[in-house]
Design a protein around this motif. Structure first.
Motif, PDB file in Angstrom:
ATOM      1  N   MET A   1       0.851  -1.188   0.000  1.00 45.77           N
ATOM      2  CA  MET A   1       0.000   0.000   0.000  1.00 45.77           C
ATOM      3  C   MET A   1       0.888   1.240   0.000  1.00 45.77           C
ATOM      4  O   MET A   1       1.807   1.357   0.799  1.00 45.77           O
ATOM      5  N   LYS A   3       2.451   5.123   0.173  1.00 43.25           N
ATOM      6  CA  LYS A   3       2.439   6.217   1.145  1.00 43.25           C
ATOM      7  C   LYS A   3       1.468   7.314   0.721  1.00 43.25           C
ATOM      8  O   LYS A   3       0.831   7.949   1.564  1.00 43.25           O
ATOM      9  N   GLU A   6      -2.027   6.420   1.751  1.00 46.73           N
ATOM     10  CA  GLU A   6      -2.239   6.613   3.186  1.00 46.73           C
ATOM     11  C   GLU A   6      -2.402   8.092   3.533  1.00 46.73           C
ATOM     12  O   GLU A   6      -3.246   8.461   4.355  1.00 46.73           O
ATOM     13  N   SER A   7      -1.614   8.943   2.890  1.00 50.85           N
ATOM     14  CA  SER A   7      -1.745  10.377   3.163  1.00 50.85           C
ATOM     15  C   SER A   7      -3.070  10.911   2.632  1.00 50.85           C
ATOM     16  O   SER A   7      -3.689  11.793   3.251  1.00 50.85           O
ATOM     17  N   LYS A   9      -5.857   9.168   2.390  1.00 52.54           N
ATOM     18  CA  LYS A   9      -6.906   8.698   3.307  1.00 52.54           C
ATOM     19  C   LYS A   9      -7.066   9.679   4.467  1.00 52.54           C
ATOM     20  O   LYS A   9      -8.193  10.020   4.854  1.00 52.54           O
ATOM     21  N   ARG A  10      -5.956  10.132   5.010  1.00 53.35           N
ATOM     22  CA  ARG A  10      -6.018  11.093   6.121  1.00 53.35           C
ATOM     23  C   ARG A  10      -6.604  12.425   5.651  1.00 53.35           C
ATOM     24  O   ARG A  10      -7.432  13.032   6.341  1.00 53.35           O
ATOM     25  N   ARG A  37     -14.839   2.550   7.813  1.00 59.89           N
ATOM     26  CA  ARG A  37     -13.610   3.297   7.531  1.00 59.89           C
ATOM     27  C   ARG A  37     -13.933   4.790   7.468  1.00 59.89           C
ATOM     28  O   ARG A  37     -14.899   5.197   6.806  1.00 59.89           O
ATOM     29  N   CYS A  82     -11.073   7.796  -2.023  1.00 59.19           N
ATOM     30  CA  CYS A  82      -9.835   7.756  -2.810  1.00 59.19           C
ATOM     31  C   CYS A  82     -10.009   6.970  -4.104  1.00 59.19           C
ATOM     32  O   CYS A  82      -9.029   6.544  -4.715  1.00 59.19           O
ATOM     33  N   THR A 178      -4.573   7.073  -6.619  1.00 58.36           N
ATOM     34  CA  THR A 178      -3.775   6.501  -5.526  1.00 58.36           C
ATOM     35  C   THR A 178      -3.360   5.062  -5.814  1.00 58.36           C
ATOM     36  O   THR A 178      -3.038   4.309  -4.897  1.00 58.36           O
TER      37      THR A 178
END
Length: 247
Positions: A1, A3, A6-7, A9-10, A37, A82, A178
């Motif tokens: 997965m 980076k 993940e950024s 998602k935040r 989620r 995303c 992504t």
């Protein structure tokens, strides 16, 4: 997965909590692949993943053209904030009825663009374009229909314009957001189909659009994202040869 995923998602979690684009109901965690989620919308609010201006028109277009939403349910888009397909639709669908604005977006890349032309049903952007014919010889289901957005090579979007030299040009658009890719070979489908049998005739043609001198082997293309890019290049080449939509 990755980076970046993940950024994002935040970032999308914060966006959902604070943006005026979402209803209060949509701010709750959404279930995706069996788990709640924070970067997903509740399934009942999945249409709010679309830009407000297109929340009615985009699903109606997808339904009319029989286009599949990736991870979508009940005719709604994915509830994952995303999602790449949703990102593409959010960016490009607002231009579907705005040819002058669309031309301004594309002209820095295509300086010879004179005016946009409609692709289908009066729209200047088409989505999940598979071509008017089964150029790649991909297997058709028992109902005899090809499905845009699933099981056939699809370009995320397609546009058509007239150039300053009077010729028409069609552009296929591949959209990424992504995505990340592993090392799983895709030569054999889950159904047992050997995919090389479908695409090798195109690869062996004298007018194959791929530079074979740069490839270790044909089988090396059956890993993402090369597998996808190979199929889309074959599709673009076939559309060009067929002069689809007069291009």
């Amino acid at each position: 997965m990755g980076k970046f995923l993940e950024s994002e998602k935040r970032r999308q979690t914060k966006f959902k909590a604070n943006s005026p684009y979402f209803s209060e109901a949509a701010r709750a965690d959404g279930v995706y692949k069996g788990k709640p989620r924070p970067f997903c919308l509740p399934l009942d609010c999945a249409e709010e993943n679309l830009f407000p201006e297109i929340r009615q028109t985009a699903p109606a277009y997808f339904d009319a053209q029989g286009i599949k939403w990736h991870d979508g349910r009940n005719g709604k888009p994915s509830n994952h904030l995303c999602d790449s397909q949703v990102c593409c639709v959010n960016f490009l669908f607002p231009f579907a009825q705005k040819p002058r604005a669309l031309a301004e977006v594309l002209r820095p890349i295509f300086p010879g663009l004179r005016e946009m032309l409609p692709v289908e049903n009066g729209q200047y952007v088409a989505f999940e374009w598979i071509g008017q014919e089964n150029y790649l010889g991909e297997r058709i289901s028992r109902n005899g229909k090809r499905t845009r957005g699933a099981n056939f090579t699809s370009a995320d979007a397609a546009v058509l314009f007239e150039r300053s030299d009077g010729k028409r040009q069609m552009v296929l658009i591949e959209w990424k957001y992504t995505e990340s890719y592993g090392s799983v070979p895709l030569k054999v489908a889950a159904s047992g189909t050997d995919r090389t049998e479908i695409y090798k005739p195109l690869y062996l043609r004298n007018d194959c659009p791929l530079n074979k001198d740069l490839l270790p082997s044909f089988d090396s293309l059956f890993y993402e994202p090369f597998y996808q890019l190979m199929r889309q290049q074959f599709l673009a080449h076939a559309i060009e040869k067929a002069h689809e939509l007069g291009a």
